[in-house]
Write a protein that holds these residues in place. Structure first.
Motif, PDB file in Angstrom:
ATOM      1  N   ASP A   1     -29.390  50.021 -15.651  1.00  0.00           N
ATOM      2  CA  ASP A   1     -30.699  50.641 -15.748  1.00  0.00           C
ATOM      3  C   ASP A   1     -31.098  50.679 -17.231  1.00  0.00           C
ATOM      4  O   ASP A   1     -30.241  50.619 -18.109  1.00  0.00           O
TER       5      ASP A   1
ATOM      6  N   ASP B   1     -31.196  55.495  -9.563  1.00  0.00           N
ATOM      7  CA  ASP B   1     -30.097  54.520  -9.626  1.00  0.00           C
ATOM      8  C   ASP B   1     -29.090  54.662  -8.493  1.00  0.00           C
ATOM      9  O   ASP B   1     -28.149  53.873  -8.396  1.00  0.00           O
TER      10      ASP B   1
ATOM     11  N   GLU C   1     -35.583  58.140 -22.865  1.00  0.00           N
ATOM     12  CA  GLU C   1     -36.750  58.119 -21.969  1.00  0.00           C
ATOM     13  C   GLU C   1     -37.626  59.354 -22.150  1.00  0.00           C
ATOM     14  O   GLU C   1     -38.470  59.652 -21.310  1.00  0.00           O
TER      15      GLU C   1
ATOM     16  N   ASN D   1     -28.642  56.457 -14.843  1.00  0.00           N
ATOM     17  CA  ASN D   1     -28.687  57.836 -15.323  1.00  0.00           C
ATOM     18  C   ASN D   1     -29.405  58.793 -14.391  1.00  0.00           C
ATOM     19  O   ASN D   1     -29.438  59.985 -14.664  1.00  0.00           O
ATOM     20  N   SER D   2     -30.018  58.284 -13.309  1.00  0.00           N
ATOM     21  CA  SER D   2     -30.871  59.197 -12.539  1.00  0.00           C
ATOM     22  C   SER D   2     -30.815  58.898 -11.044  1.00  0.00           C
ATOM     23  O   SER D   2     -30.176  57.926 -10.599  1.00  0.00           O
TER      24      SER D   2
ATOM     25  N   ASP E   1     -34.267  52.786 -18.868  1.00  0.00           N
ATOM     26  CA  ASP E   1     -34.752  54.090 -19.367  1.00  0.00           C
ATOM     27  C   ASP E   1     -33.719  55.190 -19.127  1.00  0.00           C
ATOM     28  O   ASP E   1     -33.378  55.489 -17.981  1.00  0.00           O
ATOM     29  N   GLY E   2     -33.244  55.788 -20.188  1.00  0.00           N
ATOM     30  CA  GLY E   2     -32.268  56.866 -20.063  1.00  0.00           C
ATOM     31  C   GLY E   2     -30.836  56.376 -19.935  1.00  0.00           C
ATOM     32  O   GLY E   2     -29.904  57.182 -19.950  1.00  0.00           O
ATOM     33  N   THR E   3     -30.651  55.048 -19.794  1.00  0.00           N
ATOM     34  CA  THR E   3     -29.304  54.479 -19.718  1.00  0.00           C
ATOM     35  C   THR E   3     -29.009  53.613 -20.951  1.00  0.00           C
ATOM     36  O   THR E   3     -27.923  53.694 -21.523  1.00  0.00           O
TER      37      THR E   3
HETATM   38 CA   LIG Z   1     -33.281  55.599 -15.757  1.00  0.00          CA
END
Ligand SMILES: [Ca+2]
Ligand SMILES: [Ca+2]
Lengths: 312, 312
Positions: free
Chosen positions: B52, B248, B60, B244-245, B54-56
């Protein structure tokens, strides 16, 4: 069963090609984009080459091999579908009357695709295709369909890869019909295969996650769809493209219609004795080729052999 | 401008990771699938790892960086759109009132995407994104957005590639928003980027062929869409996946839900001081991780640094 592996010959990387213009054009192009001191030098990450499949990498007559696959599936599934005895196109397919079967045009084809290519998981479909690819044989030559690939094109794929190219298939055929065997037969891994597709749906089952193949067309990778598929899957423009029919015109335009050295090639089926001879479906492409300077392979004159030797 | 290149350190390939369980789990997995004499050995062609974005791989917050891009495009295009002074969400965006702008929910977002991401050719859009990626800066850190990538994850990408893995991005973000810079920033080429997309259309213009970005969503690469996107673009199941979320979960289930050695990792944002701390949007994923044995990275404790050092 693996018919097609061969060693790249460094002295002559294209030994099955006669010493004619087609071979010279290919080698000249590859040399000029890969020689560091060439004004046309292209770094390896941009050496993208796309190949049509049916009629470009393997034979497409007497009909697309994926149609043979669908017919074989109808026969295999018929016992579970007694209603097919009276339902078209299945009834005619089961009688071997393909002319009547396909008289229904696109609607008949779609019905056939849905019945034979959807409803199962992607893993199940992969297994079905894989088994078929290792057993199904061409009605005229008796070869496995996967042995009906063009030896000169196998050499070309290997030659271009040896020069740092990434080789992609971009075919109107089903993406998941090709992926199970393209690595074994062409040396092209699944992630470098672009094709037509049905929609799939993720589902958590008790024994694990699956993707179901839905009875709905997702994408048709043909004609103006080929540049769209290339952009979606590859994300950059090829510098070389190889096709054989009107369905490849837009791909060849896309590959050649930008600055820098570019190469386009059409395989022209001129060999009634060793393969098939026909212009049908390629008339416009051949006209474009002569106007735009695309290289045309005359199979009869340019290729020493058509198919790979069979292992004893 | 290239912030992030670095040499892989053979003695310790993950120098920005503390010596905690997360690092040990990663190295144990990589060792066991790459050691020839391991019962879990996986040949290189099947070493597929999906990440992933965004955020990984990058931050983000305070919002997806692609939203900053869209806002910057609205500002740049506003002079050509006097009607935006009174039309939402543009009017509020131009006033800097993002809360009102996005109060319109999905419809507002779609309008924003259509206005800023479509109507141009793919080549034009690539140029716009490329220029933005080299100039636009994060409101809190002042770094380029492309310098807001996680140094430990850059090391992880390079480490896995050094062990024969192919690394793919599988993001809910726009596929053509990422491709212009992922090779430069992550070492991931365009053909290994999977993301959300709009439809495109091939067109022959006087000065050559183009693909037009149409105001129509083609695919949303999020949640249950991630395994679909993976299957479409990669054609085989990853053996390792990183997210991360909650978006995923299905990707991690897909990567781990088959036989053989498998690895799943979640980046948990726990570092309010060096980055951001939040569970929102990741509650279910963190619950699944603890139930299913997925590795969870605690950013605060597991990472020595967050971002790459800036070149002077
Ligand atoms: Ca993400
Ligand atoms: Ca063809």
């Amino acid at each position: 069963l693996t018919c097609c592996a061969f060693q790249l010959n460094a002295a002559d990387p294209l030994p099955s090609w006669n010493e004619s213009a087609a071979k010279q054009n290919i080698i000249q192009f590859v040399e000029k984009v890969t020689s560091k001191d060439s004004p046309d030098y292209v770094p390896p990450e941009h050496r993208i080459a796309t190949f049509d499949n049916d009629g470009t990498l393997w034979t497409e007559k007497p009909q697309y091999f994926q149609v043979f696959f669908a017919i074989d599936r109808v026969k295999a599934l018929a016992p579970q579908h007694p209603e097919w005895k009276t339902e078209e196109p299945f009834a005619s397919i089961l009688k071997g009357d393909y002319k009547t079967a396909f008289a229904g045009g696109e609607a008949a084809v779609l019905k056939l695709v849905v019945a034979t290519h959807t409803g199962m998981t992607t893993t199940e479909f992969e297994k079905i295709v894989n088994e078929w690819s290792k057993t199904a044989r061409h009605p005229k030559t008796g070869r496995l369909f996967t042995q009906m690939v063009y030896q000169p094109m196998l050499e070309l794929l290997a030659y271009m890869r040896s020069k740092g190219f990434k080789t992609f298939i971009v075919s109107g055929g089903g993406i998941e019909f090709m992926r199970p065997w393209t690595e074994r037969v062409y040396g092209i891994p699944p992630q470098q295969v672009v094709g037509s597709s049905v929609k799939t749906k993720f589902e958590m089952r008790e024994d694990g996650p699956v993707l179901i193949r839905l009875p709905e067309i997702n994408f048709i990778d043909d004609k103006a769809g080929k540049p769209v598929g290339i952009n979606s899957h590859i994300g950059q423009r090829p510098i070389a493209a190889f096709g054989n029919s009107d369905g490849d015109i837009q791909m060849l335009e896309w590959a050649t219609g930008a600055s820098g050295a570019r190469f386009a090639l059409l395989v022209h089926h001129t060999d009634a004795k060793r393969e098939y001879a026909y212009n049908v479906g390629a008339v416009q492409a051949l006209k474009d080729a002569s106007e735009k300077g695309w290289t045309v392979v005359n199979m009869k004159d340019d290729w020493k052999v058509i198919y790979p030797p069979l292992k004893k």
